[in-house]
Design an enzyme around this catalytic site. Sequence first.
Site, PDB file in Angstrom:
ATOM      1  CG  ASP A   1     -32.844  -5.207  12.960  1.00 25.77           C
ATOM      2  OD1 ASP A   1     -34.012  -5.458  12.622  1.00 25.77           O
ATOM      3  OD2 ASP A   1     -31.963  -6.086  13.108  1.00 25.77           O
TER       4      ASP A   1
ATOM      5  N   GLY B   1     -32.985 -13.987   7.939  1.00 27.07           N
ATOM      6  CA  GLY B   1     -32.598 -14.366   6.570  1.00 27.07           C
ATOM      7  C   GLY B   1     -31.351 -15.243   6.492  1.00 27.07           C
TER       8      GLY B   1
HETATM    9  P1  13P Z   1     -30.444 -13.332  11.097  1.00 28.04           P
HETATM   10  O1  13P Z   1     -29.494 -12.877  12.180  1.00 28.04           O
HETATM   11  O2  13P Z   1     -30.982 -14.686  11.368  1.00 28.04           O
HETATM   12  O3  13P Z   1     -29.853 -13.195   9.758  1.00 28.04           O
HETATM   13  O4  13P Z   1     -31.696 -12.355  11.168  1.00 28.04           O
HETATM   14  C1  13P Z   1     -31.505 -11.012  10.864  1.00 28.04           C
HETATM   15  C2  13P Z   1     -32.662 -10.199  11.230  1.00 28.04           C
HETATM   16  O5  13P Z   1     -33.793 -10.582  11.026  1.00 28.04           O
HETATM   17  C3  13P Z   1     -32.393  -8.882  11.809  1.00 28.04           C
HETATM   18  O6  13P Z   1     -33.565  -8.252  12.219  1.00 28.04           O
END
Ligand code: 13P
Length: 274
Positions: free
Chosen positions: A82, A206
Amino acid sequence: MIKTKLKDKLKEMLDKKQAILATNFYNFETLKGILIAAQQEKQPIILQLTRSSIEYMGLQNAYNMAKNGLEFYNIEGWIHLDHGDSYELAEQCINIGFDSVMFDGSELDFEQNIEITAKVVKNAQKLDVNVEAELGYVAKLGQSSDKVAFTEPEDAKIFVENTGVNALAVAVGSAHGFYKQEPKLDYDRISAIRQITNTPLVLHGGSGIPAESVRKAVYNGICKVNVATETKNIFMQTLQNILKNNNEIDLRKVFPQAIDAVSNLIKTKFKILK
Ligand code: 13P
C-alpha cells in the site's frame, strides 16, 4: 485454495459492479482478527502493508505471516504493498512474492508519475503481479483537505494508456484518516473515470465513509475499498479500555479481546460490500 490473479479478480469485480475489501495489518494480532473475519464471512480479502508496517515487522516476516495466515485459514486473499513510495520498494515486494503493489506517485508531476508507474508495471508484469497507481491526490493522514486534487477523467485515460496499470486509485472526495465531517463522494466523476478507462478503481480513505456512500461508489466503478485507520483504531481503543482498570500482564488474556474487536469491525465492512 486456487487463487485467481488479483488483476483478473478486480476485472471481475468491475463487470459485476462489486468491490473487494482491502485492509491494512500492523502485527500478528490485527492480521489474525482480519483473517478470522474473512474465514467466518467466507469473503476474499486484500491484506495491505505500508512501508512503515514493513519496517516495523520486517519485509520477509510480514509477508510470511500474511501468506501463512491465508493458507492456515484457507482464505482467498492477496498481499499488497500500500502506498509504495519508490520503484525499489515495489521491486523488493514483487521479488519476495507479493500479489500486488501500489506505486504512489501522486506527489510527482503527471509525466514523472507516468514514467515511474510504467517502469513498475513493466517489472511487475514479469511475475504477473497486479499494479495499482494513484492519480490526483487523496489527502494523507493528518493533511488538510486543501491538498486534495480530484482526478480528471481525461488525465486518467492518458495515465492508464501510458502505464498499463491494472487498478487506479482515484481522488473523488475521500481522505485518509477520520473525517471531521461526512465526506461527499463525487459519483459522477467515478463513473466518468470508469467509463473512459475501463479500469478497476480504488477508493482510498475508506474509514468512516457511510455504508450507502461506499455502495454507491462501488456501483459506479470502485472495485477495491481500502480501510486502515478504523482497523488500527479499534485494536488500540479496545486495549486501552481493557487496561484502564486492569493490571493483567498476561497478554494472551488481553489481546484476544482486541483481536475480536478487529474481527467484528471487518465483518461490518464485508457486509457493506456484500
Ligand atoms: P483510511 O486509513 O482512511 O481507512 O484509508 C486507508 C487507505 O486508503 C490505505 O491506503
